[in-house]
Design a protein around this motif. Structure first.
Motif, short mmCIF file in Angstrom:
data_model
loop_
_atom_site.label_atom_id
_atom_site.label_comp_id
_atom_site.label_asym_id
_atom_site.label_seq_id
_atom_site.Cartn_x
_atom_site.Cartn_y
_atom_site.Cartn_z
N PRO A 200 0.83 -1.20 0.00
CA PRO A 200 0.00 0.00 0.00
C PRO A 200 0.87 1.26 0.00
O PRO A 200 1.92 1.30 0.64
CB PRO A 200 -0.78 -0.11 1.32
CG PRO A 200 -0.73 -1.56 1.66
CD PRO A 200 0.58 -2.07 1.14
N VAL B 239 -2.06 5.62 2.22
CA VAL B 239 -3.21 4.76 2.44
C VAL B 239 -3.37 4.49 3.93
O VAL B 239 -2.41 4.18 4.63
CB VAL B 239 -3.05 3.42 1.69
CG1 VAL B 239 -4.16 2.46 2.08
CG2 VAL B 239 -3.09 3.67 0.19
N VAL C 195 -10.20 -0.42 4.93
CA VAL C 195 -10.47 0.40 3.75
C VAL C 195 -11.17 1.71 4.09
O VAL C 195 -11.99 1.77 5.00
CB VAL C 195 -11.30 -0.38 2.70
CG1 VAL C 195 -10.56 -1.62 2.25
CG2 VAL C 195 -12.67 -0.75 3.24
N HIS D 194 -12.50 4.50 1.22
CA HIS D 194 -12.50 4.99 -0.16
C HIS D 194 -13.92 5.44 -0.50
O HIS D 194 -14.89 4.82 -0.06
CB HIS D 194 -12.04 3.88 -1.12
CG HIS D 194 -11.81 4.34 -2.52
ND1 HIS D 194 -12.82 4.47 -3.44
CD2 HIS D 194 -10.66 4.69 -3.17
CE1 HIS D 194 -12.32 4.89 -4.59
NE2 HIS D 194 -11.01 5.02 -4.45
N ASP E 58 -11.94 2.72 -9.85
CA ASP E 58 -11.20 3.45 -8.80
C ASP E 58 -11.22 2.65 -7.50
O ASP E 58 -10.20 2.51 -6.82
CB ASP E 58 -11.80 4.83 -8.57
CG ASP E 58 -11.27 5.86 -9.56
OD1 ASP E 58 -10.16 5.66 -10.09
OD2 ASP E 58 -11.97 6.86 -9.81
N GLY E 59 -12.41 2.14 -7.13
CA GLY E 59 -12.52 1.35 -5.91
C GLY E 59 -11.75 0.05 -5.99
O GLY E 59 -11.07 -0.34 -5.04
N LYS F 228 -9.16 -0.66 -7.96
CA LYS F 228 -7.71 -0.39 -7.96
C LYS F 228 -7.22 -0.17 -6.53
O LYS F 228 -6.16 -0.67 -6.14
CB LYS F 228 -7.42 0.85 -8.81
CG LYS F 228 -5.93 1.16 -8.94
CD LYS F 228 -5.67 2.47 -9.68
CE LYS F 228 -5.92 3.65 -8.75
NZ LYS F 228 -5.43 4.93 -9.31
N TYR F 229 -7.98 0.56 -5.73
CA TYR F 229 -7.63 0.81 -4.33
C TYR F 229 -7.55 -0.51 -3.55
O TYR F 229 -6.60 -0.75 -2.81
CB TYR F 229 -8.67 1.75 -3.71
CG TYR F 229 -8.55 1.94 -2.22
CD1 TYR F 229 -7.68 2.88 -1.68
CD2 TYR F 229 -9.33 1.19 -1.34
CE1 TYR F 229 -7.58 3.06 -0.30
CE2 TYR F 229 -9.24 1.36 0.03
CZ TYR F 229 -8.36 2.30 0.54
OH TYR F 229 -8.27 2.47 1.90
N LEU F 230 -8.56 -1.37 -3.74
CA LEU F 230 -8.56 -2.67 -3.06
C LEU F 230 -7.35 -3.50 -3.44
O LEU F 230 -6.67 -4.08 -2.58
CB LEU F 230 -9.84 -3.44 -3.39
CG LEU F 230 -11.16 -2.89 -2.83
CD1 LEU F 230 -12.34 -3.64 -3.43
CD2 LEU F 230 -11.18 -2.98 -1.31
N THR G 137 -4.51 -2.49 -4.55
CA THR G 137 -3.31 -1.87 -3.99
C THR G 137 -3.07 -2.34 -2.56
O THR G 137 -1.93 -2.54 -2.13
CB THR G 137 -3.42 -0.33 -4.01
OG1 THR G 137 -3.59 0.11 -5.36
CG2 THR G 137 -2.18 0.33 -3.43
N LEU G 138 -4.16 -2.57 -1.83
CA LEU G 138 -4.05 -3.05 -0.45
C LEU G 138 -3.89 -4.57 -0.36
O LEU G 138 -3.81 -5.12 0.73
CB LEU G 138 -5.30 -2.64 0.35
CG LEU G 138 -5.50 -1.15 0.64
CD1 LEU G 138 -6.80 -0.94 1.40
CD2 LEU G 138 -4.33 -0.59 1.43
#
Length: 416
Positions: free
Chosen positions: A12, A16, A142, A144, A196-197, A199-201, A203-204
């Motif tokens: 991350p 984040v 999370v 976001h 977007d959501g 990609k964030y997940l 990344t984590l």
């Protein structure tokens, strides 16, 4: 630990936030007791914050209908089940969903008057605890704008109460049907938010594993509402040092990626396959892979066999079809990542070349036709269930054998 030939997911970024939600006043005699994903009720998905429509009844079907329990009595019944710490902080307003191990109620914060949803989970059941544990592990990490937010958690010896954002805007496709128009530009706006959501997940190190339209909710009924990803009951969260490959066979059949079906270790690329299926439905109102026979459905998925025939595909741009093709790729190593999908020309250009073409009529007709067909299939299945009961064990064994043979055949092809 290594991941073989597959890539290690990135750590991350520094900005984040992790472990954002802490347990509130946990019960000291009960640790790690937690819940299941967004609620199913009679086969219909009920999301926290989106009340189910009133059921239609046939007055000719029975001479006397039982009177429904008064709403005030129902609310009082569920209010009595809540821990005093919860009711001291929240007013219980209405029951909006139920599942095997859980109930979802709409509440209002007493001080701020802000509405929320509380999921009350019975933790004495092992299945509920296991799936709940998985979901809380994800939701605590999370934050976001396009992911449902966990606010706080209360624990007692027998129950867990998850306070969550309340999404009142309804499911993605319900909104599309209700709208007077829907263009490729509208589709790219939706997909940008979802990507977007995701990609964030990713990344984590989190893989959702059950992305589908029912799990994409509008935050509020307004035209400018954001889309939110919900239902993390099947999600997998990779911790630092973990192998990045997953092996559990799970998901919703029409959205399952080929590598899961052949029981190969897989990565978060399974979410991108599901987004390919969602994109196909979003632009047509039809499914790329669909068959009442599970074996034939899996055969279609394993071959990556779908077409762009019928309405409204002649009016859909080649750029949009290219976007779908790059997601519905059988080989996961050739599939677009969330970041690559966000940079695809169709998404970047917001479908400017075809934004004036209104696809609404064909999409809504196809969606309603499919919903009606599924409703009739459900009724037919219910009416014949008792007559099939004596044959069910035999037919299940036959289906399992067919699926094993199919998996073996395609696994041999998959491995070259």
């Amino acid at each position: 630990m290594g991941c073989g030939t597959s890539k290690i997911l990135p750590e991350p970024p520094k900005d984040v936030h992790l472990d954002l939600v802490k347990k509130v006043e946990p019960y000291t005699g009960c640790k790690n007791d937690i819940y299941k994903h967004f609620i199913k009720d009679g086969g219909d998905a009920i999301k926290s914050g989106f009340p189910s429509p009133p059921r239609q009844t046939n007055p000719c079907s029975t001479a006397r209908m039982e009177q429904p329990e008064p709403r005030k009595n129902r609310v009082a019944k569920y209010r009595a089940k809540f821990d005093p710490r919860v009711t001291a902080k929240y007013d219980i307003k209405a029951l909006i969903g139920r599942g095997s191990f859980s109930r979802v109620v709409r509440v209002e914060h007493k001080a701020t008057k802000q509405p929320y949803a509380i999921k009350m989970i019975e933790t004495k059941y092992r299945e509920g605890r296991e799936v709940c544990e998985s979901e809380l592990c994800v939701l605590r990490r999370v934050r976001h704008t396009n992911i449902i937010q966990l606010i706080e958690v209360f624990e007692t010896q027998e129950r867990v109460y998850m306070v969550m954002e309340l999404a009142t805007g309804g499911e993605l496709f319900d909104r599309i049907i209700a709208k007077g128009s829907f263009t490729e530009r509208d589709a790219t706006r939706v997909l940008q938010m979802v990507l977007d959501g995701v990609k964030y997940l990713h990344t984590l190190g989190i893989t959702h594993r059950d992305l589908k339209p029912e799990n994409l909710l509008y935050y509020h009924p307004g035209m400018d509402s954001k889309i939110m990803i919900t239902d993390f009951g099947l999600a997998s969260a990779r911790k630092k040092g973990d192998d990045c490959l997953m092996k559990t066979t799970c998901g919703t059949p029409e959205y399952i990626a080929p590598e899961i079906l052949v029981r190969k270790p897989y990565t978060n690329s399974v979410d991108m396959w599901a987004l390919g299926v969602i994109s196909y439905i979003l632009l047509s109102g039809t499914m790329p892979f669909e068959d009442d026979n599970r074996t034939r459905l899996y055969r279609q998925i394993l071959k990556g066999k779908y077409s762009y025939s019928g309405e409204p595909w002649p009016s859909v741009s080649n750029l949009a079809k290219d976007f779908i093709d790059r997601l519905l790729t059988v080989d996961p190593s050739d599939r677009m990542t969330a970041l690559q999908a966000l940079k695809h020309p169709w998404v970047v250009s917001m479908a400017a070349s075809s934004s004036m073409k209104n696809l609404h009529r064909s999409i809504s007709q196809n969606l309603l036709k499919r919903a009606s067909s599924r409703c009739q299939s459900t009724k037919s299945a219910q009416s014949t269930r008792s007559s099939r009961s004596t044959k069910s064990n035999k037919s299940r064994r036959v289906r399992e054998r067919e699926l094993r043979e199919l998996n073996l055949r395609y696994q041999q092809q998959y491995n070259g």
